[in-house]
Design a protein around this motif. Structure first.
Motif, mmCIF file in Angstrom:
data_model
loop_
_atom_site.group_PDB
_atom_site.id
_atom_site.type_symbol
_atom_site.label_atom_id
_atom_site.label_comp_id
_atom_site.label_asym_id
_atom_site.label_seq_id
_atom_site.Cartn_x
_atom_site.Cartn_y
_atom_site.Cartn_z
ATOM 1 N N ALA A 1 4.119 -1.899 3.937
ATOM 2 C CA ALA A 1 2.827 -2.310 4.499
ATOM 3 C C ALA A 1 2.563 -1.672 5.876
ATOM 4 O O ALA A 1 1.555 -1.976 6.512
ATOM 5 N N GLY A 2 3.466 -0.801 6.332
ATOM 6 C CA GLY A 2 3.218 -0.070 7.569
ATOM 7 C C GLY A 2 3.749 -0.708 8.840
ATOM 8 O O GLY A 2 3.348 -0.323 9.940
ATOM 9 N N ILE A 3 4.668 -1.669 8.734
ATOM 10 C CA ILE A 3 5.238 -2.304 9.930
ATOM 11 C C ILE A 3 6.461 -1.512 10.395
ATOM 12 O O ILE A 3 7.368 -1.233 9.607
ATOM 13 N N VAL A 4 6.491 -1.187 11.686
ATOM 14 C CA VAL A 4 7.574 -0.404 12.272
ATOM 15 C C VAL A 4 8.646 -1.311 12.876
ATOM 16 O O VAL A 4 9.842 -1.082 12.687
ATOM 17 N N THR A 5 8.229 -2.315 13.623
ATOM 18 C CA THR A 5 9.153 -3.259 14.256
ATOM 19 C C THR A 5 8.553 -4.650 14.230
ATOM 20 O O THR A 5 7.334 -4.814 14.078
ATOM 21 N N VAL B 1 11.487 4.067 4.431
ATOM 22 C CA VAL B 1 10.373 4.880 4.919
ATOM 23 C C VAL B 1 9.222 3.926 5.227
ATOM 24 O O VAL B 1 8.851 3.096 4.389
ATOM 25 N N ILE B 2 8.677 4.054 6.437
ATOM 26 C CA ILE B 2 7.542 3.222 6.837
ATOM 27 C C ILE B 2 6.267 3.885 6.340
ATOM 28 O O ILE B 2 6.025 5.069 6.606
ATOM 29 N N SER B 3 5.442 3.138 5.645
ATOM 30 C CA SER B 3 4.175 3.663 5.148
ATOM 31 C C SER B 3 3.260 4.052 6.307
ATOM 32 O O SER B 3 3.219 3.381 7.341
ATOM 33 N N ASP B 4 2.540 5.149 6.131
ATOM 34 C CA ASP B 4 1.544 5.560 7.125
ATOM 35 C C ASP B 4 0.303 4.673 7.067
ATOM 36 O O ASP B 4 -0.506 4.685 7.986
ATOM 37 N N ASN B 5 0.156 3.960 5.978
ATOM 38 C CA ASN B 5 -1.033 3.128 5.778
ATOM 39 C C ASN B 5 -0.722 1.669 6.074
ATOM 40 O O ASN B 5 -0.009 1.020 5.318
ATOM 41 N N PHE B 6 -1.271 1.174 7.170
ATOM 42 C CA PHE B 6 -1.102 -0.231 7.533
ATOM 43 C C PHE B 6 -1.925 -1.087 6.584
ATOM 44 O O PHE B 6 -3.093 -0.825 6.344
ATOM 45 N N ASN B 7 -1.289 -2.109 6.002
ATOM 46 C CA ASN B 7 -1.969 -2.993 5.069
ATOM 47 C C ASN B 7 -1.739 -4.440 5.511
ATOM 48 O O ASN B 7 -0.716 -5.049 5.201
ATOM 49 N N ARG B 8 -2.695 -4.959 6.268
ATOM 50 C CA ARG B 8 -2.602 -6.312 6.825
ATOM 51 C C ARG B 8 -2.329 -7.353 5.739
ATOM 52 O O ARG B 8 -1.502 -8.244 5.917
ATOM 53 N N ASN B 9 -3.017 -7.246 4.615
ATOM 54 C CA ASN B 9 -2.852 -8.244 3.552
ATOM 55 C C ASN B 9 -1.434 -8.231 2.984
ATOM 56 O O ASN B 9 -0.866 -9.287 2.698
ATOM 57 N N LYS C 1 7.663 -17.668 17.675
ATOM 58 C CA LYS C 1 6.619 -16.696 17.377
ATOM 59 C C LYS C 1 7.244 -15.362 16.972
ATOM 60 O O LYS C 1 8.282 -14.974 17.509
ATOM 61 N N ALA C 2 6.595 -14.681 16.021
ATOM 62 C CA ALA C 2 6.987 -13.324 15.636
ATOM 63 C C ALA C 2 5.766 -12.420 15.778
ATOM 64 O O ALA C 2 4.648 -12.811 15.453
ATOM 65 N N ILE C 3 6.011 -11.214 16.283
ATOM 66 C CA ILE C 3 4.945 -10.230 16.444
ATOM 67 C C ILE C 3 5.351 -8.986 15.657
ATOM 68 O O ILE C 3 6.407 -8.401 15.906
ATOM 69 N N TYR C 4 4.520 -8.605 14.699
ATOM 70 C CA TYR C 4 4.761 -7.454 13.839
ATOM 71 C C TYR C 4 3.893 -6.303 14.326
ATOM 72 O O TYR C 4 2.693 -6.482 14.543
ATOM 73 N N LEU C 5 4.501 -5.110 14.482
ATOM 74 C CA LEU C 5 3.779 -3.961 15.019
ATOM 75 C C LEU C 5 3.735 -2.823 14.005
ATOM 76 O O LEU C 5 4.773 -2.417 13.465
ATOM 77 N N GLY C 6 2.528 -2.298 13.789
ATOM 78 C CA GLY C 6 2.348 -1.156 12.906
ATOM 79 C C GLY C 6 2.528 0.149 13.646
ATOM 80 O O GLY C 6 2.627 0.190 14.876
ATOM 81 N N ASN C 7 2.538 1.251 12.893
ATOM 82 C CA ASN C 7 2.805 2.550 13.496
ATOM 83 C C ASN C 7 1.639 3.118 14.302
ATOM 84 O O ASN C 7 1.796 4.120 14.983
ATOM 85 N N ARG C 8 0.508 2.488 14.253
ATOM 86 C CA ARG C 8 -0.641 2.933 15.057
ATOM 87 C C ARG C 8 -1.085 1.836 16.028
ATOM 88 O O ARG C 8 -2.250 1.773 16.403
ATOM 89 N N GLY C 9 -0.159 0.962 16.391
ATOM 90 C CA GLY C 9 -0.475 -0.083 17.351
ATOM 91 C C GLY C 9 -1.056 -1.358 16.752
ATOM 92 O O GLY C 9 -1.392 -2.284 17.480
ATOM 93 N N GLU C 10 -1.167 -1.417 15.429
ATOM 94 C CA GLU C 10 -1.646 -2.644 14.794
ATOM 95 C C GLU C 10 -0.667 -3.768 15.109
ATOM 96 O O GLU C 10 0.525 -3.535 15.258
ATOM 97 N N LEU D 1 0.847 -9.956 5.514
ATOM 98 C CA LEU D 1 0.667 -11.409 5.471
ATOM 99 C C LEU D 1 1.286 -12.011 4.210
ATOM 100 O O LEU D 1 1.868 -13.092 4.250
ATOM 101 N N GLU D 2 1.200 -11.293 3.101
ATOM 102 C CA GLU D 2 1.807 -11.762 1.856
ATOM 103 C C GLU D 2 3.331 -11.820 1.987
ATOM 104 O O GLU D 2 3.967 -12.791 1.581
ATOM 105 N N ALA D 3 3.930 -10.786 2.572
ATOM 106 C CA ALA D 3 5.388 -10.770 2.765
ATOM 107 C C ALA D 3 5.821 -11.887 3.710
ATOM 108 O O ALA D 3 6.818 -12.563 3.465
ATOM 109 N N ILE D 4 5.056 -12.078 4.781
ATOM 110 C CA ILE D 4 5.373 -13.131 5.744
ATOM 111 C C ILE D 4 5.334 -14.502 5.076
ATOM 112 O O ILE D 4 6.178 -15.353 5.317
ATOM 113 N N SER D 5 4.346 -14.702 4.211
ATOM 114 C CA SER D 5 4.190 -16.008 3.566
ATOM 115 C C SER D 5 5.257 -16.269 2.505
ATOM 116 O O SER D 5 5.486 -17.406 2.127
#
Length: 127
Positions: A97-101, A66-74, A110-119, A77-81
């Motif tokens: 953390a709200g990432i869809v794809t 389940v993708i969280s509705d709340n995007f959490n940039r931090n 390069k990797a681009i992470y996209l949230g459910n509201r366009g983040e 970034l923690e998961a990526i690191s």
């Protein structure tokens, strides 16, 4: 470079990566050498679409997250690191953390992470 990778060659590269025979950097290098230059992961299912000039392959779904509705940039970034996370654990972390794809562009490393509201978060891969 050979742009005409077969399904069995592709599956062998995926199997070697899944079994830990090759690391992420080697995985990207092998894909690139065989003409695959990008891929996209659907985080909720873990299904990947790999694309080359002449080839496109999809993997099977691996999870049901389940993708969280709340995007959490931090949290993203923690998961990526935390590069040592196993793939499915990584997916769970970024889903929470709200990432869809996410989309990996191999030639640009390069990797681009996209949230459910366009983040969007862009990562320069350290490989």
């Amino acid at each position: 470079m050979n742009d005409k990778i077969t399904e069995s060659e592709f599956q062998e590269i995926i199997r070697r990566r899944s079994n830990g025979v090759i690391d992420f950097s080697q995985f990207l290098d092998e894909l690139s050498q065989r003409g695959i230059n990008e891929y996209e992961i659907e985080v909720a299912t873990g299904q990947a679409t790999y694309k080359g000039v002449y080839s496109e392959f999809k993997t099977d779904s691996q999870v049901n997250l389940v993708i969280s509705d709340n995007f959490n940039r931090n949290k993203v970034l923690e998961a990526i690191s935390n590069i040592s996370l196993p793939f499915l654990d990584f997916l769970k972390e970024i889903a929470d953390a709200g990432i869809v794809t996410y989309h990996v562009i191999i030639p640009e490393k390069k990797a681009i992470y996209l949230g459910n509201r366009g983040e969007e978060i862009e990562e320069q891969l350290k490989i």
